[in-house]
Structure formats: structure tokens, C-alpha cells
Design a protein around this motif. Structure first.
Motif, PDB file in Angstrom:
ATOM      1  N   VAL A  48       0.832  -1.203   0.000  1.00 57.71           N
ATOM      2  CA  VAL A  48       0.000   0.000   0.000  1.00 57.71           C
ATOM      3  C   VAL A  48       0.871   1.259   0.000  1.00 57.71           C
ATOM      4  N   GLN A  49       2.089   1.139   0.524  1.00 58.04           N
ATOM      5  CA  GLN A  49       2.996   2.285   0.458  1.00 58.04           C
ATOM      6  C   GLN A  49       3.305   2.642  -0.989  1.00 58.04           C
ATOM      7  N   LEU A  50       3.373   1.630  -1.861  1.00 52.88           N
ATOM      8  CA  LEU A  50       3.591   1.882  -3.279  1.00 52.88           C
ATOM      9  C   LEU A  50       2.451   2.710  -3.858  1.00 52.88           C
ATOM     10  N   GLY A  51       1.231   2.503  -3.364  1.00 51.36           N
ATOM     11  CA  GLY A  51       0.100   3.304  -3.823  1.00 51.36           C
ATOM     12  C   GLY A  51       0.311   4.781  -3.541  1.00 51.36           C
ATOM     13  N   ALA A  52       0.851   5.091  -2.355  1.00 53.70           N
ATOM     14  CA  ALA A  52       1.135   6.482  -2.011  1.00 53.70           C
ATOM     15  C   ALA A  52       2.270   7.042  -2.863  1.00 53.70           C
ATOM     16  N   VAL A  53       3.279   6.230  -3.138  1.00 53.96           N
ATOM     17  CA  VAL A  53       4.389   6.651  -4.004  1.00 53.96           C
ATOM     18  C   VAL A  53       3.860   7.042  -5.374  1.00 53.96           C
ATOM     19  N   ALA A  91      18.891  10.096   5.227  1.00 55.48           N
ATOM     20  CA  ALA A  91      17.918   9.051   5.554  1.00 55.48           C
ATOM     21  C   ALA A  91      18.257   7.745   4.856  1.00 55.48           C
ATOM     22  N   MET A  92      18.792   7.825   3.647  1.00 58.87           N
ATOM     23  CA  MET A  92      19.174   6.606   2.929  1.00 58.87           C
ATOM     24  C   MET A  92      20.239   5.845   3.704  1.00 58.87           C
ATOM     25  N   SER A 190       9.860  13.302  -0.660  1.00 63.73           N
ATOM     26  CA  SER A 190       9.193  12.020  -0.405  1.00 63.73           C
ATOM     27  C   SER A 190       9.369  11.050  -1.569  1.00 63.73           C
ATOM     28  N   MET A 191       9.558  11.562  -2.772  1.00 65.30           N
ATOM     29  CA  MET A 191       9.622  10.680  -3.951  1.00 65.30           C
ATOM     30  C   MET A 191      10.801   9.716  -3.889  1.00 65.30           C
ATOM     31  N   ALA A 196      12.736   4.487  -2.348  1.00 63.21           N
ATOM     32  CA  ALA A 196      13.850   3.702  -1.811  1.00 63.21           C
ATOM     33  C   ALA A 196      13.386   2.835  -0.652  1.00 63.21           C
ATOM     34  N   ALA A 197      12.535   3.391   0.228  1.00 66.12           N
ATOM     35  CA  ALA A 197      12.036   2.623   1.365  1.00 66.12           C
ATOM     36  C   ALA A 197      11.207   1.432   0.892  1.00 66.12           C
ATOM     37  N   PHE A 198      10.361   1.667  -0.112  1.00 62.70           N
ATOM     38  CA  PHE A 198       9.557   0.565  -0.668  1.00 62.70           C
ATOM     39  C   PHE A 198      10.451  -0.522  -1.248  1.00 62.70           C
TER      40      PHE A 198
END
Length: 266
Positions: A48-53, A91-92, A190-191, A196-198
């Protein structure tokens, strides 16, 4: 995997809270806790995080194309891309180094999430009222040192309940970036951060991902995408007029209610 009702609620929570400074992760973790929602390998949360991305990429598609297509010929476009990547770097590095601890320990501590929601709300109210006068009103023209500073503020969001957008917006406001520019730079940052987090979560969880509840995952993904698009389109005008007070009080109320329920044994 939970039922369809859980998928609807959690998908909406992800999309509605990802880009506002209230902590989507904190809301998801608390909602999942109280709903008794369990996703093997956190497959649902990852997808679902991909949906926000995709939501943020969709809203900013035209501007992104303009920047990417001119990056080799326009110094301003190249400079902006570099500032976003510079802000993404802290953050990375820190996120990759602490990933296992964050997922195994911090993500399993609902009380910590509730407390961070409250603390973050108080800070947001304070900064919205007492932030220094804005010296930068264009998110695409921030000095490199300020972009990097915002990137370090983003690292605070590695603690669930802090909020990625909240940390970057508060950090930007504290160093003289205007309300709208703070929110917009947070969107751009955020992009790469969310992508990267996803990708990193997907790779780390590749052996335990479970798509047995595929229908619910799809529902959550679609709702996260649609609600995320609506929030991004609405947020900039809202904060330009009203600031971040609403989100500060929302964090305090939700965090306090959650903490009370947790202390009562729910």
C-alpha cells in the motif's frame, strides 16, 4: 491477513496521512494493533505504500517531466535535482543501517508510537506559531545547506510516530522556509525517500512476503493511491492559508486516545 473492512480502513489511512505531518506509519501501526490486523511479512503495508508513491508521482508528473527533460540544459533544474538528492542522502544511509532494529523493535512498540504522535503535535503547534520569518518561498531554489539540513531532520522520522513529512516541514520552517515551500519540498523529497524505502522493504522481506490475501492488498493499494492524490492536491493551498495547527491538534488527540487505550490494556 485481515478482512476487507480492515484493508479499506488501512488503505485510506495510508493515503490520507502519508503526505500530511501526522505520521502515516504511526497511524497504520496503531490502527493495525487495535483492529488485530496481521500481515505476514508486512506484505500489505509494503504494497500500500507503493500506492502512495504512485500518488505523488501522478500529481507531480508534469513538473517532474519538465525538470527531468531540462536537467542537462537548465542549471536551475540540475541544481534542484541535486538539492533533493542531497536531502535524501542522510535518511538513505541511516535508514539502511538501522532498518532491522527499526522494524523489529520500534515498529512493535505501540506506546512509543502514541507518545511520538503527542510530542510531535506539540512541536508542530510551537513551530507553526514561533518559526522564524520565511526567507525562502520557492521549494525549487533552496540553498544546498538548507536542503541537507532538512534531510537530517527527515532522519527523525525513522522513529515511527514522528512523521516523515512532519519532520521535514518542521525542520524547513525552523530554518526559514515558508509554509507552502516547506510542504512542497517535503513532497519532492518524499519521492526518492518513499521509493527507496519501498524497494528496500521489498528486498528485505522477499523471502517472507505473502500474497494470500491479494484481493485485500489490491483494495488497500487502490485506496491509498486515490486518497493520496486527493490529499496532495488539497494540502498546499490549505497550509498556505491555515498553517499546520490542525495537524498538530490531530496528532495530540489521536496520540492521547491511543495511549489511554494502550494503558487500559487494549
Amino acid at each position: 491477513m485481515g478482512n476487507t473492512f480492515d484493508a479499506v480502513i488501512l488503505g485510506l489511512i495510508e493515503g490520507l496521512t502519508e503526505f500530511i505531518p501526522v505520521s502515516s506509519t504511526g497511524h497504520l501501526l496503531l490502527a493495525g494493533h487495535f483492529l488485530g490486523f496481521e500481515s505476514p511479512g508486512r506484505t500489505f503495508e509494503v504494497v500500500v505504500q507503493l500506492g502512495a508513491v504512485l500518488a505523488i508521482l501522478t500529481v507531480y508528473a508534469a513538473k517532474l517531466w519538465q525538470v527531468v527533460s531540462t536537467v542537462r540544459t537548465d542549471p536551475a533544474a540540475a541544481r534542484f535535482v541535486f538539492s533533493v538528492l542531497l536531502a535524501f542522502l542522510p535518511a538513505m544511509v541511516i535508514g539502511a543501517a538501522l532498518h532491522d532494529f527499526i522494524k523489529a523493535v520500534l515498529f512493535e512498540t505501540p506506546v512509543l508510537v502514541a507518545v511520538m504522535l503527542i510530542v510531535g503535535g506539540v512541536i508542530l503547534l510551537f513551530v507553526d506559531r514561533f518559526a522564524p520569518a520565511a526567507t525562502h518561498e520557492d521549494a525549487m531554489q533552496l540553498p544546498f545547506r538548507k536542503a541537507l539540513a532538512i534531510g537530517f531532520f527527515q532522519c527523525l522520522a525513522l522513529v515511527p510516530g514522528v512523521s516523515r513529512s512532519g519532520a521535514t516541514i518542521v525542520g524547513a520552517r525552523m530554518i526559514g522556509v515558508g509554509r507552502r515551500a516547506s510542504a512542497e519540498f517535503s513532497f519532492f523529497l518524499s519521492m526518492p525517500t518513499m521509493a527507496a524505502a519501498f524497494a528496500f522493504d521489498l528486498w528485505k522481506s522477499r523471502h517472507i512476503l505473502d500474497f494470500a490475501g491479494l484481493g485485500n492488498i489490491v483494495i488497500g493499494f487502490v485506496l491509498a493511491f486515490v486518497s493520496g492524490v486527493l490529499v496532495v492536491r488539497w494540502l498546499l493551498d490549505f497550509v498556505s492559508r491555515h498553517g499546520f495547527v490542525l495537524f498538530g491538534w490531530w496528532r495530540i488527540i489521536v496520540g492521547s486516545l491511543a495511549l489511554a487505550l494502550l494503558l487500559l490494556g487494549f
